[in-house]
Design an enzyme around this catalytic site. Structure first.
Site, PDB file in Angstrom:
ATOM      1  N   ASN A 170      54.281  48.885  41.009  1.00  0.00           N
ATOM      2  CA  ASN A 170      53.550  47.737  41.546  1.00  0.00           C
ATOM      3  C   ASN A 170      53.975  46.520  40.723  1.00  0.00           C
ATOM      4  O   ASN A 170      53.538  46.354  39.588  1.00  0.00           O
ATOM      5  CB  ASN A 170      52.040  47.990  41.410  1.00  0.00           C
ATOM      6  CG  ASN A 170      51.220  46.766  41.801  1.00  0.00           C
ATOM      7  OD1 ASN A 170      51.745  45.824  42.403  1.00  0.00           O
ATOM      8  ND2 ASN A 170      49.945  46.772  41.452  1.00  0.00           N
ATOM      9  N   LYS A 213      53.329  43.429  41.197  1.00  0.00           N
ATOM     10  CA  LYS A 213      52.365  42.317  41.169  1.00  0.00           C
ATOM     11  C   LYS A 213      53.102  40.996  41.447  1.00  0.00           C
ATOM     12  O   LYS A 213      54.043  40.989  42.231  1.00  0.00           O
ATOM     13  CB  LYS A 213      51.594  42.310  39.842  1.00  0.00           C
ATOM     14  CG  LYS A 213      51.038  43.701  39.520  1.00  0.00           C
ATOM     15  CD  LYS A 213      50.051  43.719  38.403  1.00  0.00           C
ATOM     16  CE  LYS A 213      49.581  45.157  38.178  1.00  0.00           C
ATOM     17  NZ  LYS A 213      48.496  45.281  37.227  1.00  0.00           N
ATOM     18  N   HIS A 231      43.490  47.161  45.350  1.00  0.00           N
ATOM     19  CA  HIS A 231      43.842  47.105  43.930  1.00  0.00           C
ATOM     20  C   HIS A 231      42.736  46.359  43.184  1.00  0.00           C
ATOM     21  O   HIS A 231      42.147  45.415  43.711  1.00  0.00           O
ATOM     22  CB  HIS A 231      45.185  46.404  43.739  1.00  0.00           C
ATOM     23  CG  HIS A 231      45.659  46.507  42.323  1.00  0.00           C
ATOM     24  ND1 HIS A 231      45.224  45.638  41.344  1.00  0.00           N
ATOM     25  CD2 HIS A 231      46.472  47.394  41.715  1.00  0.00           C
ATOM     26  CE1 HIS A 231      45.765  46.001  40.192  1.00  0.00           C
ATOM     27  NE2 HIS A 231      46.527  47.058  40.393  1.00  0.00           N
ATOM     28  N   GLU A 263      42.761  44.157  41.013  1.00  0.00           N
ATOM     29  CA  GLU A 263      42.930  42.692  40.934  1.00  0.00           C
ATOM     30  C   GLU A 263      42.505  42.027  42.239  1.00  0.00           C
ATOM     31  O   GLU A 263      41.981  40.924  42.246  1.00  0.00           O
ATOM     32  CB  GLU A 263      44.387  42.362  40.557  1.00  0.00           C
ATOM     33  CG  GLU A 263      44.626  42.600  39.071  1.00  0.00           C
ATOM     34  CD  GLU A 263      46.006  43.119  38.720  1.00  0.00           C
ATOM     35  OE1 GLU A 263      46.951  42.913  39.500  1.00  0.00           O
ATOM     36  OE2 GLU A 263      46.140  43.754  37.650  1.00  0.00           O
ATOM     37  N   GLU A 308      42.413  54.205  39.275  1.00  0.00           N
ATOM     38  CA  GLU A 308      42.810  53.241  38.242  1.00  0.00           C
ATOM     39  C   GLU A 308      41.562  52.669  37.577  1.00  0.00           C
ATOM     40  O   GLU A 308      40.975  51.710  38.094  1.00  0.00           O
ATOM     41  CB  GLU A 308      43.596  52.085  38.865  1.00  0.00           C
ATOM     42  CG  GLU A 308      44.840  52.498  39.605  1.00  0.00           C
ATOM     43  CD  GLU A 308      45.827  51.334  39.697  1.00  0.00           C
ATOM     44  OE1 GLU A 308      46.890  51.441  39.078  1.00  0.00           O
ATOM     45  OE2 GLU A 308      45.524  50.332  40.363  1.00  0.00           O
ATOM     46  N   GLY A 320      46.657  47.215  32.367  1.00  0.00           N
ATOM     47  CA  GLY A 320      47.284  46.165  31.575  1.00  0.00           C
ATOM     48  C   GLY A 320      46.726  46.017  30.169  1.00  0.00           C
ATOM     49  O   GLY A 320      46.968  45.018  29.497  1.00  0.00           O
ATOM     50  N   SER A 345      48.030  51.343  32.493  1.00  0.00           N
ATOM     51  CA  SER A 345      48.769  51.447  31.236  1.00  0.00           C
ATOM     52  C   SER A 345      49.630  52.707  31.118  1.00  0.00           C
ATOM     53  O   SER A 345      49.752  53.289  30.034  1.00  0.00           O
ATOM     54  CB  SER A 345      47.810  51.338  30.036  1.00  0.00           C
ATOM     55  OG  SER A 345      47.211  50.070  30.013  1.00  0.00           O
TER      56      SER A 345
HETATM   57  P1  PGA Z   1      49.549  48.523  34.404  1.00  0.00           P
HETATM   58  O1  PGA Z   1      49.059  48.214  35.894  1.00  0.00           O
HETATM   59  O2  PGA Z   1      50.476  49.693  34.497  1.00  0.00           O
HETATM   60  O3  PGA Z   1      50.236  47.260  33.954  1.00  0.00           O
HETATM   61  O4  PGA Z   1      48.323  48.846  33.601  1.00  0.00           O
HETATM   62  C1  PGA Z   1      48.762  49.254  36.772  1.00  0.00           C
HETATM   63  C2  PGA Z   1      48.245  48.702  38.067  1.00  0.00           C
HETATM   64  O5  PGA Z   1      47.617  47.628  38.055  1.00  0.00           O
HETATM   65  O6  PGA Z   1      48.452  49.301  39.139  1.00  0.00           O
END
Ligand code: PGA
Length: 258
Positions: free
Chosen positions: A13, A15, A98, A100, A166, A172, A212
């Site tokens: 992903n 982003k 997601h 976000e 998640e 992140g 992460s």
């Molecule tokens: P990350 O993001 O691996 O940077 O923690 C995962 C995600 O948001 O799908």
């Protein structure tokens, strides 16, 4: 009807990262390294780069998809993208719900549900993300998010669904639950999917972990019985790291796929 997924999924992903040129370069560097890897490699670039990524990835096993879409068929929704537009650009899947989108853009469970219905109708695979925030009761949140997302989705459609667990506090941040805790939550998600779609179909829905994931923890997480894939953000941006992850995970495929 499907049993357990037969292959592990590694989903990138990106982003809001990478221009068209950068996406093309990434895919070009990935192709020679793919070899006989035993994993499904999925990439979700920004909208702008979907069509060209599809071109660059054609005749390979890489699957290109989107990070989001709107639920309406079309119409007056300035700045939005519809499912059929994604299909036409060559996207095969879409990430929905997601964290976000939920927490920075205020997407509700009901909105995400409508997107799921539209995506499946328009023949996109839907990777539906769920997860609790720090301090929230995970099982309560997961039940609400999962039950609403798939409400009245016909059982046959479940073959186009992937779920991604998640935990918001892991995204992140460099913090991850232990593999055992991840398995516990995946087991709970599996139970809910079976409640919704029946035992056998619920078994067949891939459940991905995200938050992460990096080259150091990917293999350990991937060994858990109900972890069918990984959804990777930050660590999917560097082609070398992502290639390393593909190689590590496919080399250490859990016995469940052998
Ligand atoms: P990350 O993001 O691996 O940077 O923690 C995962 C995600 O948001 O799908």
């Amino acid at each position: 009807m499907k049993d357990r997924p037969k292959k592990f999924y590694l989903v990138a992903n990106w982003k809001m990262n990478k221009t068209v040129r950068e996406a093309n370069f990434f895919i070009e560097s990935l192709i020679p390294e793919l070899g006989m890897n035993g994993v499904h490699v999925y990439i979700a670039p920004p909208f702008m780069a979907i069509a060209s990524s599809v071109q660059y990835a054609r005749d390979t096993s890489i699957v290109i998809g989107a990070q989001n879409m709107h639920d309406a068929r079309d119409g007056a929704f300035t700045g939005e993208i519809a499912a059929f537009m994604l299909r036409e650009a060559g996207a095969a899947f879409v990430i929905l719900g997601h964290s976000e989108r939920r927490h920075l853009f205020g997407e509700t469970n009901a909105f995400i549900h409508r997107k799921v219905v539209r995506a499946l109708q328009d023949d996109l695979q839907a990777i539906v993300c769920v997860g609790e925030k720090e301090g929230e009761e995970p099982e309560e949140i997961l039940r609400e998010q999962i039950m609403t997302a798939f409400e009245k989705v016909p059982a046959e459609e479940s073959e186009k669904i992937l779920l991604a667990y998640e935990p918001v506090w892991a995204i992140g941040t460099g913090k991850t639950p232990t593999p055992k805790q991840i398995q516990e939550m995946h087991g709970f998600c599996r139970k809910l999917l079976q409640e919704l779609f029946g035992k056998k179909r619920g078994e067949g829905i891939p459940i991905l972990y995200g938050g992460s994931v990096n080259v150091n923890n990917a293999v350990a997480i991937s060994q858990e019985p109900d972890v069918d894939g990984l959804l990777v953000g930050g660590a999917s941006l560097d082609p070398q790291k992502f290639i390393q992850m593909i190689q590590l995970v496919s080399k250490n495929q859990p016995e469940k796929y052998v």
